[in-house]
Design a protein around this motif. Structure first.
Motif, PDB file in Angstrom:
ATOM      1  N   ILE A 171      -6.001  10.202   7.582  1.00  0.00           N
ATOM      2  CA  ILE A 171      -4.546  10.349   7.490  1.00  0.00           C
ATOM      3  C   ILE A 171      -4.194  11.794   7.153  1.00  0.00           C
ATOM      4  CG2 ILE A 171      -2.494   9.674   6.210  1.00  0.00           C
ATOM      5  CD1 ILE A 171      -3.789   6.935   5.820  1.00  0.00           C
ATOM      6  N   GLY A 172      -3.373  12.411   8.004  1.00  0.00           N
ATOM      7  CA  GLY A 172      -2.908  13.774   7.760  1.00  0.00           C
ATOM      8  C   GLY A 172      -4.069  14.751   7.675  1.00  0.00           C
ATOM      9  N   SER A 173      -3.985  15.657   6.692  1.00  0.00           N
ATOM     10  CA  SER A 173      -5.023  16.662   6.502  1.00  0.00           C
ATOM     11  C   SER A 173      -6.229  16.118   5.753  1.00  0.00           C
ATOM     12  CB  SER A 173      -4.454  17.848   5.721  1.00  0.00           C
ATOM     13  OG  SER A 173      -4.134  17.449   4.387  1.00  0.00           O
ATOM     14  N   GLY A 174      -6.091  14.919   5.170  1.00  0.00           N
ATOM     15  CA  GLY A 174      -7.176  14.352   4.374  1.00  0.00           C
ATOM     16  C   GLY A 174      -7.353  15.019   3.029  1.00  0.00           C
ATOM     17  N   ALA A 175      -6.384  15.837   2.610  1.00  0.00           N
ATOM     18  CA  ALA A 175      -6.540  16.647   1.400  1.00  0.00           C
ATOM     19  C   ALA A 175      -6.068  15.953   0.123  1.00  0.00           C
ATOM     20  CB  ALA A 175      -5.783  17.965   1.572  1.00  0.00           C
ATOM     21  N   PHE A 176      -5.614  14.716   0.218  1.00  0.00           N
ATOM     22  CA  PHE A 176      -5.094  14.013  -0.960  1.00  0.00           C
ATOM     23  C   PHE A 176      -6.205  13.878  -1.998  1.00  0.00           C
ATOM     24  CE2 PHE A 176      -3.609  12.024   3.050  1.00  0.00           C
ATOM     25  CZ  PHE A 176      -2.404  12.713   3.139  1.00  0.00           C
ATOM     26  N   PRO A 177      -5.961  14.282  -3.259  1.00  0.00           N
ATOM     27  CA  PRO A 177      -7.048  14.319  -4.254  1.00  0.00           C
ATOM     28  C   PRO A 177      -7.252  12.992  -4.980  1.00  0.00           C
ATOM     29  CG  PRO A 177      -5.068  15.285  -5.190  1.00  0.00           C
ATOM     30  CD  PRO A 177      -4.722  14.897  -3.768  1.00  0.00           C
ATOM     31  N   PHE A 178      -8.517  12.682  -5.282  1.00  0.00           N
ATOM     32  CA  PHE A 178      -8.882  11.480  -6.030  1.00  0.00           C
ATOM     33  C   PHE A 178     -10.014  11.815  -7.000  1.00  0.00           C
ATOM     34  CE2 PHE A 178      -6.965   9.917  -2.178  1.00  0.00           C
ATOM     35  CZ  PHE A 178      -6.208   8.838  -2.590  1.00  0.00           C
ATOM     36  N   ARG A 179     -10.030  11.107  -8.134  1.00  0.00           N
ATOM     37  CA  ARG A 179     -11.137  11.217  -9.092  1.00  0.00           C
ATOM     38  C   ARG A 179     -11.637   9.815  -9.419  1.00  0.00           C
ATOM     39  NH1 ARG A 179     -12.968  15.415 -12.314  1.00  0.00           N
ATOM     40  NH2 ARG A 179     -11.889  17.397 -12.006  1.00  0.00           N
ATOM     41  N   PRO A 180     -12.455   9.221  -8.568  1.00  0.00           N
ATOM     42  CA  PRO A 180     -12.927   7.855  -8.818  1.00  0.00           C
ATOM     43  C   PRO A 180     -13.699   7.760 -10.132  1.00  0.00           C
ATOM     44  CG  PRO A 180     -13.417   8.556  -6.571  1.00  0.00           C
ATOM     45  CD  PRO A 180     -12.990   9.760  -7.313  1.00  0.00           C
ATOM     46  N   VAL A 181     -13.534   6.638 -10.819  1.00  0.00           N
ATOM     47  CA  VAL A 181     -14.169   6.418 -12.118  1.00  0.00           C
ATOM     48  C   VAL A 181     -15.056   5.173 -12.052  1.00  0.00           C
ATOM     49  CG1 VAL A 181     -12.186   5.117 -12.996  1.00  0.00           C
ATOM     50  CG2 VAL A 181     -13.749   6.224 -14.609  1.00  0.00           C
ATOM     51  N   GLU A 211     -13.724  15.604  -8.629  1.00  0.00           N
ATOM     52  CA  GLU A 211     -12.555  15.366  -7.775  1.00  0.00           C
ATOM     53  C   GLU A 211     -12.951  15.486  -6.307  1.00  0.00           C
ATOM     54  OE1 GLU A 211      -8.558  16.692  -8.972  1.00  0.00           O
ATOM     55  OE2 GLU A 211      -8.607  17.931  -7.146  1.00  0.00           O
ATOM     56  N   PHE A 212     -12.415  14.571  -5.494  1.00  0.00           N
ATOM     57  CA  PHE A 212     -12.695  14.553  -4.063  1.00  0.00           C
ATOM     58  C   PHE A 212     -11.388  14.583  -3.283  1.00  0.00           C
ATOM     59  CE2 PHE A 212     -16.129  12.213  -6.088  1.00  0.00           C
ATOM     60  CZ  PHE A 212     -17.281  12.666  -5.444  1.00  0.00           C
ATOM     61  N   ARG A 213     -11.408  15.227  -2.116  1.00  0.00           N
ATOM     62  CA  ARG A 213     -10.364  15.001  -1.125  1.00  0.00           C
ATOM     63  C   ARG A 213     -10.631  13.643  -0.473  1.00  0.00           C
ATOM     64  NH1 ARG A 213      -8.613  19.882   2.233  1.00  0.00           N
ATOM     65  NH2 ARG A 213      -9.107  18.472   3.951  1.00  0.00           N
ATOM     66  N   PHE A 214      -9.594  13.068   0.149  1.00  0.00           N
ATOM     67  CA  PHE A 214      -9.785  11.773   0.793  1.00  0.00           C
ATOM     68  C   PHE A 214     -10.817  11.865   1.918  1.00  0.00           C
ATOM     69  CE2 PHE A 214      -8.493   8.460   3.923  1.00  0.00           C
ATOM     70  CZ  PHE A 214      -8.827   7.368   3.148  1.00  0.00           C
ATOM     71  N   PRO A 235      -2.012  13.218  12.532  1.00  0.00           N
ATOM     72  CA  PRO A 235      -0.859  13.865  11.884  1.00  0.00           C
ATOM     73  C   PRO A 235       0.028  12.861  11.151  1.00  0.00           C
ATOM     74  CG  PRO A 235      -1.149  14.670  14.129  1.00  0.00           C
ATOM     75  CD  PRO A 235      -2.086  13.511  13.975  1.00  0.00           C
ATOM     76  N   LEU A 236       0.631  13.320  10.064  1.00  0.00           N
ATOM     77  CA  LEU A 236       1.483  12.425   9.275  1.00  0.00           C
ATOM     78  C   LEU A 236       2.654  11.898  10.090  1.00  0.00           C
ATOM     79  CD1 LEU A 236       1.616  14.131   5.747  1.00  0.00           C
ATOM     80  CD2 LEU A 236       0.281  12.149   6.485  1.00  0.00           C
ATOM     81  N   GLN A 258       0.762   1.083   0.029  1.00  0.00           N
ATOM     82  CA  GLN A 258      -0.534   1.750  -0.098  1.00  0.00           C
ATOM     83  C   GLN A 258      -0.499   3.126   0.562  1.00  0.00           C
ATOM     84  OE1 GLN A 258      -2.858  -1.327   1.697  1.00  0.00           O
ATOM     85  NE2 GLN A 258      -3.325  -2.341  -0.245  1.00  0.00           N
ATOM     86  N   TYR A 259       0.211   3.237   1.671  1.00  0.00           N
ATOM     87  CA  TYR A 259       0.359   4.518   2.360  1.00  0.00           C
ATOM     88  C   TYR A 259       1.082   5.518   1.455  1.00  0.00           C
ATOM     89  CZ  TYR A 259       1.832   7.812   6.035  1.00  0.00           C
ATOM     90  OH  TYR A 259       2.057   8.931   6.798  1.00  0.00           O
ATOM     91  N   ARG A 260       2.142   5.065   0.803  1.00  0.00           N
ATOM     92  CA  ARG A 260       2.878   5.954  -0.113  1.00  0.00           C
ATOM     93  C   ARG A 260       1.988   6.407  -1.268  1.00  0.00           C
ATOM     94  NH1 ARG A 260       6.957   1.558   0.285  1.00  0.00           N
ATOM     95  NH2 ARG A 260       8.379   2.108   1.991  1.00  0.00           N
ATOM     96  N   MET A 261       1.182   5.485  -1.813  1.00  0.00           N
ATOM     97  CA  MET A 261       0.277   5.847  -2.907  1.00  0.00           C
ATOM     98  C   MET A 261      -0.761   6.858  -2.450  1.00  0.00           C
ATOM     99  SD  MET A 261      -0.497   2.494  -5.251  1.00  0.00           S
ATOM    100  CE  MET A 261      -0.804   1.333  -3.936  1.00  0.00           C
ATOM    101  N   LEU A 262      -1.280   6.680  -1.243  1.00  0.00           N
ATOM    102  CA  LEU A 262      -2.279   7.606  -0.723  1.00  0.00           C
ATOM    103  C   LEU A 262      -1.713   9.016  -0.626  1.00  0.00           C
ATOM    104  CD1 LEU A 262      -5.063   8.087   0.601  1.00  0.00           C
ATOM    105  CD2 LEU A 262      -4.003   7.533   2.790  1.00  0.00           C
TER     106      LEU A 262
END
Length: 299
Positions: A171-181, A211-214, A235-236, A258-262
């Motif tokens: 989705i998009g640039s794939g740059a959305f950040p995540f820190r899985p625990v 931290e990871f990008r999506f 593209p978004l 879920q899309y909005r959260m991503l």
């Protein structure tokens, strides 16, 4: 201590229950069917539907817990199981049934805030407000994506996404950040909150050490599965059109919420919680191959 866990049959609930048993506590598991799923012979069960005020009062009267661990949550709305009913009204019902000095450990979510574009995140924020206003000695936890044996996101959702086609959509640039625990770190945080009086009236963000990008998560999933596939960045503008169309499917691969959260991402500093609870901070990269092997054995 006598501990009642709501949502104890879930992925996180099972890990939290096992940790409390190891700590020597008397654990009761509340579930809608009143049964224990999995190998937890030391745990008793009772019927508890948090959306039903009568069910909650009956369960609390029977259990008389010193500690309530509230884990019930849904990631997608279906029928009467809405964010409002489960997250908000369910939390209200439980708080109203608690004795005045009940220790209340509440599972929220990273990104919970009143102005979020996501209904899930807004409902989690509203539930947090109820907990803070309850007068009970509470601790609130806001986890990021949680990984571990039996998880749904890495063992099913991402696995299916990267395995179902010769090209992996991003989705998009794939740059959305995540820190899985790790679920192990989450369970320890809940357990050690009972041992740390300073955790009362506090809110802790539970995130992992890296931290990871999506799109990094997709690459990591492919690597753990031993697969090599190209990523296709969508593209978004295209996704904004496609996601609403997906909702006609019986079980869309991604809901609007879920899309909005991503798009909002899901990251925070892990240090405050790590320091407060002496968490080992297990790494996703090391755990993922074993998680996926376990998922493969079950499928």
């Amino acid at each position: 201590m006598r501990i009642l866990i709501t949502g104890g049959n879930g992925f996180v609930g099972q890990a939290v229950a096992r940790q409390f048993v190891r700590d020597g506590h008397d654990v009761l598991l509340g579930s809608r069917r009143g049964s224990v799923r999995g190998a937890l012979p030391e745990v008793s069960a009772l019927a508890l539907d948090v959306t039903d005020r009568t069910s909650v009062r009956q369960a609390m009267s029977t259990a008389r817990p010193e500690v309530v661990v509230h884990l019930v949550g849904i990631i997608a709305q279906r029928g009467t199981q809405t964010f409002e009913q489960v997250h908000v009204q369910g939390t209200r019902n439980l708080l109203e049934a608690c004795a005045p000095q009940t220790r209340f450990l509440h599972m929220s979510a990273l990104g919970a805030r009143a102005d979020s574009a996501s209904g899930y995140s807004r409902s989690k924020s509203e539930a947090e407000s109820l907990v803070r206003a309850s007068g009970l000695p509470f601790t609130i936890f806001q986890p990021s994506l949680i990984f571990g044996p039996g998880d749904d996101f890495f063992a099913r959702v991402l696995k299916n996404l990267v395995s179902s086609a010769p090209i992996v959509p991003v989705i998009g640039s794939g740059a959305f950040p995540f820190r899985p625990v790790s679920v192990h770190d989450v369970a320890l945080a809940f357990s050690r909150a009972l041992q740390r009086p300073t955790s009362v009236s506090q809110t802790y963000q539970l995130t992992g050490p890296q931290e990871f990008r999506f799109d990094d998560l997709l690459k990591l999933e492919l690597q753990a599965l031993g697969q090599r596939k190209p990523l296709l960045y969508v593209p978004l503008g295209v996704m904004n059109l496609a996601v609403p169309l997906m909702q006609i499917l019986p079980r869309p691969p991604i809901t609007r919420d879920q899309y909005r959260m991503l798009l909002e991402g899901n990251t925070a500093d892990p240090e405050p919680a790590r320091t407060a609870f002496d968490l080992p901070m297990l790494e996703l990269r090391e755990a993922l191959p074993g998680i996926l092997r376990g998922a493969g054995a079950k499928s």
